[in-house]
Design a protein around this motif. Sequence first.
Motif, PDB file in Angstrom:
ATOM      1  N   LEU A 211       1.569   4.731   8.310  1.00 16.83           N
ATOM      2  CA  LEU A 211       1.274   4.774   6.636  1.00 16.83           C
ATOM      3  C   LEU A 211       2.675   4.979   6.032  1.00 16.83           C
ATOM      4  N   ALA A 212       3.455   5.720   6.522  1.00 16.82           N
ATOM      5  CA  ALA A 212       4.583   6.279   5.848  1.00 16.82           C
ATOM      6  C   ALA A 212       5.902   5.043   6.219  1.00 16.82           C
ATOM      7  N   ALA A 213       5.549   4.228   7.051  1.00 17.42           N
ATOM      8  CA  ALA A 213       6.369   3.267   7.558  1.00 17.42           C
ATOM      9  C   ALA A 213       6.685   2.203   6.403  1.00 17.42           C
ATOM     10  N   SER A 214       7.866   1.758   6.245  1.00 17.65           N
ATOM     11  CA  SER A 214       8.305   0.676   5.274  1.00 17.65           C
ATOM     12  C   SER A 214       7.920  -0.497   5.530  1.00 17.65           C
ATOM     13  N   GLY A 215       6.827  -1.205   5.352  1.00 18.20           N
ATOM     14  CA  GLY A 215       6.827  -2.640   5.599  1.00 18.20           C
ATOM     15  C   GLY A 215       5.628  -2.789   6.521  1.00 18.20           C
TER      16      GLY A 215
ATOM     17  N   GLU B 141       0.630 -13.328  10.584  1.00 14.60           N
ATOM     18  CA  GLU B 141       1.251 -13.937   9.912  1.00 14.60           C
ATOM     19  C   GLU B 141       0.688 -15.569   9.918  1.00 14.60           C
ATOM     20  N   GLY B 142       0.952 -16.166   8.882  1.00 12.52           N
ATOM     21  CA  GLY B 142       0.358 -17.440   8.807  1.00 12.52           C
ATOM     22  C   GLY B 142       1.514 -18.430   8.951  1.00 12.52           C
ATOM     23  N   PRO B 143       1.122 -19.711   8.711  1.00 11.83           N
ATOM     24  CA  PRO B 143       2.016 -21.034   8.741  1.00 11.83           C
ATOM     25  C   PRO B 143       2.978 -21.056   7.562  1.00 11.83           C
ATOM     26  N   LYS B 144       4.400 -21.206   8.109  1.00  8.84           N
ATOM     27  CA  LYS B 144       5.499 -21.306   6.967  1.00  8.84           C
ATOM     28  C   LYS B 144       4.893 -22.523   6.018  1.00  8.84           C
TER      29      LYS B 144
ATOM     30  N   ILE C 143      -0.906  -9.082   5.103  1.00  3.31           N
ATOM     31  CA  ILE C 143      -1.675  -8.174   4.254  1.00  3.31           C
ATOM     32  C   ILE C 143      -3.012  -8.728   4.336  1.00  3.31           C
ATOM     33  N   GLN C 144      -4.000  -8.245   4.644  1.00  5.07           N
ATOM     34  CA  GLN C 144      -5.302  -8.598   5.199  1.00  5.07           C
ATOM     35  C   GLN C 144      -6.075  -9.265   3.800  1.00  5.07           C
ATOM     36  N   SER C 145      -5.679  -8.370   2.693  1.00  3.75           N
ATOM     37  CA  SER C 145      -6.387  -8.392   1.411  1.00  3.75           C
ATOM     38  C   SER C 145      -6.035  -9.797   0.730  1.00  3.75           C
ATOM     39  N   TRP C 146      -4.835 -10.503   1.146  1.00  7.04           N
ATOM     40  CA  TRP C 146      -4.243 -11.604   0.674  1.00  7.04           C
ATOM     41  C   TRP C 146      -5.197 -12.795   0.709  1.00  7.04           C
ATOM     42  N   ALA C 147      -6.107 -12.701   1.707  1.00  3.26           N
ATOM     43  CA  ALA C 147      -7.185 -13.726   1.925  1.00  3.26           C
ATOM     44  C   ALA C 147      -7.842 -14.069   0.832  1.00  3.26           C
TER      45      ALA C 147
ATOM     46  N   ARG D 264     -14.561  -3.409  -0.108  1.00  3.78           N
ATOM     47  CA  ARG D 264     -14.211  -2.630  -1.355  1.00  3.78           C
ATOM     48  C   ARG D 264     -12.493  -2.503  -1.322  1.00  3.78           C
ATOM     49  N   ARG D 265     -12.093  -1.907  -0.037  1.00  2.00           N
ATOM     50  CA  ARG D 265     -10.890  -1.737   0.007  1.00  2.00           C
ATOM     51  C   ARG D 265     -10.054  -3.034  -0.005  1.00  2.00           C
ATOM     52  N   LEU D 266     -10.382  -3.930   0.655  1.00  2.13           N
ATOM     53  CA  LEU D 266      -9.742  -5.306   0.541  1.00  2.13           C
ATOM     54  C   LEU D 266      -9.760  -5.671  -0.897  1.00  2.13           C
ATOM     55  N   CYS D 267     -10.536  -5.749  -1.683  1.00  2.00           N
ATOM     56  CA  CYS D 267     -10.596  -5.995  -3.217  1.00  2.00           C
ATOM     57  C   CYS D 267      -9.570  -5.044  -3.923  1.00  2.00           C
TER      58      CYS D 267
END
Length: 235
Positions: free
Chosen positions: A50-54, A85-88, A98-102, A149-152
Amino acid sequence: MDRICGRCGKTVENRDAVFCPYCGDKLPADRRNSETTGSREAEEWVRKALAASGIPARKKILQEGLAACPDSPEIEWELLFIGEEGPKSRKYIDFSMIQSWALEIYREPEAFAEERKDVLRARFFEDPRLVRYLERAEDPAGKQQEYLRRLCAEYVELFLEGNNRIMGNVLGFRLERNREKRLAVPVAEMILRVRADEKLSPAQREQLWKALYGAYGARTGGKMEYLDEYLPRNE
């Protein structure tokens, strides 16, 4: 009872969380879960991640932690919120890691092919990692709702509040006033699209739109009147 992070002040709904998912600070102990918080080693892996960047760095650390602490529920839970990671694409920036981006499929549906929508939609209820986690959970229905709830909440904060076109800005500073008004329209549009999504079951649609509704409330201090104006009264 939810816990409040002493560092960033945000509400943490996951009763099993040891560290704040927003800032990485250690949370005050939850007495109800003090006997099941997991090994100290697993806790340290989560803290480090959680402290990691990215997101890629966080994912790598969590995977290393899971290899060191197999079947750790704390580590597996955090991994649920990291996507693949999704398609370019030249049309838009892909935030699939980011899972919530769905949830973007309900905000900008025209930006996605139907096949891609199906892949992203599966994250809400059919992600194999989620299914495996819920199979071993003491309260699978409760954890499923907590996951939504966390995703949203993450989506509203990152992709709606973080969008200057929605929130507005003056001289590069994001406007904080009238947050409830600015968020009401995009959230209402998303809720209506979720309600109309026939690829989800009626129960799934209800769970997801209520999670979005609750996320709006959490970010606006419970000021629901502007959002309610855009939603049918009989729903």
